[in-house]
Scaffold this motif. Structure first.
Motif, PDB file in Angstrom:
ATOM      1  N   UNK A 187       0.704  -1.252   0.051  1.00 17.81           N
ATOM      2  CA  UNK A 187      -0.009   0.231  -0.082  1.00 17.81           C
ATOM      3  C   UNK A 187       0.899   1.344  -0.031  1.00 17.81           C
ATOM      4  N   UNK A 231      -0.500   5.028   1.011  1.00 15.98           N
ATOM      5  CA  UNK A 231      -1.702   5.619   1.565  1.00 15.98           C
ATOM      6  C   UNK A 231      -1.263   6.998   1.986  1.00 15.98           C
ATOM      7  N   UNK A 241       1.885   7.058   4.061  1.00 15.25           N
ATOM      8  CA  UNK A 241       3.043   6.913   3.552  1.00 15.25           C
ATOM      9  C   UNK A 241       3.500   8.097   2.849  1.00 15.25           C
ATOM     10  N   UNK A 290       2.018   7.530  10.506  1.00 14.54           N
ATOM     11  CA  UNK A 290       0.924   7.276  11.470  1.00 14.54           C
ATOM     12  C   UNK A 290       0.973   5.951  11.975  1.00 14.54           C
ATOM     13  N   UNK A 291       0.458   5.573  13.014  1.00 19.11           N
ATOM     14  CA  UNK A 291       0.367   4.029  13.449  1.00 19.11           C
ATOM     15  C   UNK A 291      -0.334   3.293  12.276  1.00 19.11           C
ATOM     16  N   UNK A 292       0.172   2.024  11.928  1.00 17.40           N
ATOM     17  CA  UNK A 292      -0.543   1.217  11.116  1.00 17.40           C
ATOM     18  C   UNK A 292      -0.302   0.052  11.702  1.00 17.40           C
ATOM     19  N   UNK A 293      -1.501  -0.703  11.212  1.00 13.96           N
ATOM     20  CA  UNK A 293      -1.676  -2.174  11.819  1.00 13.96           C
ATOM     21  C   UNK A 293      -0.977  -2.989  10.772  1.00 13.96           C
ATOM     22  N   UNK A 308      -0.454  -6.760  10.097  1.00 19.92           N
ATOM     23  CA  UNK A 308      -0.692  -8.271  10.817  1.00 19.92           C
ATOM     24  C   UNK A 308       0.220  -9.257   9.893  1.00 19.92           C
ATOM     25  N   UNK A 309       0.194  -8.967   8.501  1.00 17.22           N
ATOM     26  CA  UNK A 309       0.986  -9.964   7.743  1.00 17.22           C
ATOM     27  C   UNK A 309       1.670  -9.390   6.685  1.00 17.22           C
ATOM     28  N   UNK A 310       2.251  -8.165   7.083  1.00 17.68           N
ATOM     29  CA  UNK A 310       2.665  -7.279   6.151  1.00 17.68           C
ATOM     30  C   UNK A 310       3.910  -7.858   5.429  1.00 17.68           C
ATOM     31  N   UNK A 324       3.371 -16.034   3.268  1.00 22.26           N
ATOM     32  CA  UNK A 324       3.515 -14.887   4.039  1.00 22.26           C
ATOM     33  C   UNK A 324       4.787 -15.151   5.048  1.00 22.26           C
ATOM     34  N   UNK A 325       5.612 -14.227   4.992  1.00 25.47           N
ATOM     35  CA  UNK A 325       6.755 -14.284   6.206  1.00 25.47           C
ATOM     36  C   UNK A 325       8.025 -13.902   5.457  1.00 25.47           C
ATOM     37  N   UNK A 327      -4.589  -6.928   0.276  1.00 17.94           N
ATOM     38  CA  UNK A 327      -4.172  -5.858   0.776  1.00 17.94           C
ATOM     39  C   UNK A 327      -5.537  -5.056   1.498  1.00 17.94           C
ATOM     40  N   UNK A 374       0.106 -10.167   1.098  1.00 21.72           N
ATOM     41  CA  UNK A 374      -0.804  -8.867   1.237  1.00 21.72           C
ATOM     42  C   UNK A 374      -0.019  -8.087   2.131  1.00 21.72           C
ATOM     43  N   UNK A 375      -0.844  -6.788   2.488  1.00 25.39           N
ATOM     44  CA  UNK A 375      -0.471  -5.738   3.301  1.00 25.39           C
ATOM     45  C   UNK A 375      -1.547  -5.533   4.189  1.00 25.39           C
ATOM     46  N   UNK A 376      -1.372  -4.944   5.394  1.00 23.56           N
ATOM     47  CA  UNK A 376      -2.399  -4.380   6.092  1.00 23.56           C
ATOM     48  C   UNK A 376      -1.978  -2.898   6.467  1.00 23.56           C
ATOM     49  N   UNK A 377      -2.818  -1.948   6.314  1.00 22.49           N
ATOM     50  CA  UNK A 377      -2.630  -0.695   6.634  1.00 22.49           C
ATOM     51  C   UNK A 377      -3.739   0.033   7.465  1.00 22.49           C
ATOM     52  N   UNK A 378      -3.366   1.059   7.997  1.00 26.25           N
ATOM     53  CA  UNK A 378      -4.526   2.062   8.405  1.00 26.25           C
ATOM     54  C   UNK A 378      -5.147   2.752   7.391  1.00 26.25           C
ATOM     55  N   UNK A 382      -7.677   5.939   6.203  1.00 27.48           N
ATOM     56  CA  UNK A 382      -8.088   7.182   6.565  1.00 27.48           C
ATOM     57  C   UNK A 382      -9.791   7.294   6.920  1.00 27.48           C
TER      58      UNK A 382
END
Lengths: 311, 311
Positions: free
Chosen positions: A33, A35, A39, A302-305, A307-309, B12-13, B75, B108-112, B114
């Motif tokens: 991502x 964002x 980012x 900012x803080x991002x989650x 989990x499986x980045x 993943x990993x 993502x 994939x990717x996880x993000x916050x 807006x």
């Protein structure tokens, strides 16, 4: 063979892109991502930098595997009535980097975003079967190396956060237009120099922790050896190298007797420490102390989650 | 061969997933957004439906190429402090569909985010070299077929938009849990039945227009032949079949002398018209009139910008 030079058989315009791999190649895939507000910020980052960095994130992961990039797919969500000029600039930056590394933009999706610009890049590459550089294959006794200088990107960002931006100057290239280390990754794989590798997208402390966890080992790094970036005529603080992110350099390990070149693809390669049994990372400080360091995770703006980045 | 049964070598990993293709296979790749407020509403769609539909969008594109799905990459951007329960439900729906079609969630990717939930799915599949079903290969004289019934998904959505939701009942499966037509696509390719194919994600008028444009042909369709869905004990209006979206059925063309089964993988197959020279789509109405129809683009819940979207 034409199939190697034109791997994208069908691009934009069908339900899927069709990509051909030679018989001895494996596909490598990563998604990242980009964002707005997380980012990048539109008031800080010119649109071509946002496009460049969006693709660079994916290509850096391909580099860390020692792979050759083939195609990228872009999903782009834009606010309603968004500036076409900005979008043009974004694509300019993305396509210029794609062209430099012979990557085809082979598809994607465009949609309306509820808030801000949001891009998701997929990078697809190839690597000869069984040769991808992994995070999980470092062994105690291996030496740890990094390419380039660290902490520069975070230092540039810190100037913006402090309201003292100095945008001009090639010094800031490292933040706005980082060049993914594809030639280095490919040489590390071809010459079988690296035993394991990862790209430095979240900072040394976090990314080295990932590599150690996947390899089930620990690491010791020497503060005095860490190559700190120079920004605005001063060396960046250690914390930016350890805990800053988005340097997009490579970190790799090599057997202690391997001859590791001092430069690869004209980029300095620096020995910064060693893999040890156990777990966790120890910093040997300039004053001779041993200090445990924990992942000081780069959290972008900012803080991002996470989990499986992927890196 | 184990390499065909376990194509995802690294998941993943690591920096990238590594995926192996057999020598005679090509990779097919597609990406699709699922955006809150555009493709779903949290107050209407249960989380497992959102996860299911997210993956179904990608798998339907794989089906339209006659491909076999191998891996998916997700993502996911979520608002801060978001309900873990919702996320769990989302993954339940996505992984259940993945399991049904033997697809590995490989990264994939996880993000916050807006604002709102935003998912981007990448579906990666394989197809024997040179056999992918394309949009660009229909010829004048070919007959046009569709699988299943059309307009059901839009009709269910219309109930919500009108404030008269009837969530219960299998009748609404077509909207909440559409099953991508992978078995149909594979049989169309294996038996060389189809000359061209596309999935119906944006509605018949739009998707048939895409196929005609890519093939540089026109089309005539018979109103009386279009298989209209039954929702809440009544046949949906023609406009939902023509201009509604998200049916995720397949549209394909076949030579006039081809023996096209009336059912494929237990789903009815209906002959609805023919490919003609020229361009544009003509509807032969039930009253015998010839009426030009233009792409009545499905715009999901709001208008979306579609520059280089895939089906």
């Amino acid at each position: 063979m034409s199939r190697l030079r034109v791997p994208v058989i069908r691009g934009i315009g069908d339900d899927c892109a069709v990509i051909r791999f030679a018989a001895n190649q494996e596909a490598i895939v990563t998604t990242d991502f980009s964002i707005e507000g997380v980012h990048f910020r539109r008031e800080w980052h010119p649109p071509d930098s946002v496009g460049h960095r969006c693709l660079a994130r994916g290509l850096s992961d391909i580099a860390a595997m020692g792979g050759k990039p083939l195609a990228a797919f872009l999903s782009l969500a834009l606010p309603a009535h968004f500036s076409q000029r900005w979008v043009d600039g974004f694509f300019d930056g993305l396509l210029k980097l794609a062209s430099r590394h012979k990557v085809t933009l082979a598809g994607g999706d465009i949609a309306e975003s509820p808030a801000g610009v949001l891009a998701d890049i997929v990078a697809l590459g190839s690597v000869p079967r069984g040769t991808a550089l992994l995070r999980s294959t470092a062994k105690p006794g291996d030496r740890i190396y990094v390419s380039g200088q660290l902490g520069g990107s975070a230092a540039v960002l810190a100037q913006f956060l402090a309201g003292k931006p100095r945008i001009s100057g090639v010094a800031n290239q490292c933040h706005f237009y980082p060049d993914p280390r594809l030639p280095i990754g490919r040489i590390l794989r071809e010459k079988a120099i690296a035993t394991a590798a990862i790209d430095l997208s979240d900072g040394l402390s976090t990314d080295l922790t990932h590599l150690c966890q996947e390899s089930r080992v620990g690491a010791e790094i020497d503060e005095a050896l860490i190559p700190l970036a120079n920004i605005a005529n001063s060396t960046v603080p250690l914390t930016f190298a350890l805990n800053g992110g988005e340097d997009y350099e490579l970190l790799f390990t090599a057997r202690p007797r391997s001859a590791v070149p001092r430069r690869i693809a004209r980029v300095p390669i620096t020995h910064i420490g060693r893999i040890v049994p156990g777990s966790g990372i120890t910093l040997l400080t300039a004053t001779g102390k041993r200090q445990k360091i924990s992942p000081g995770g780069w959290e972008h703006l900012s803080k991002s989650r996470r989990a499986f980045t992927r890196g």
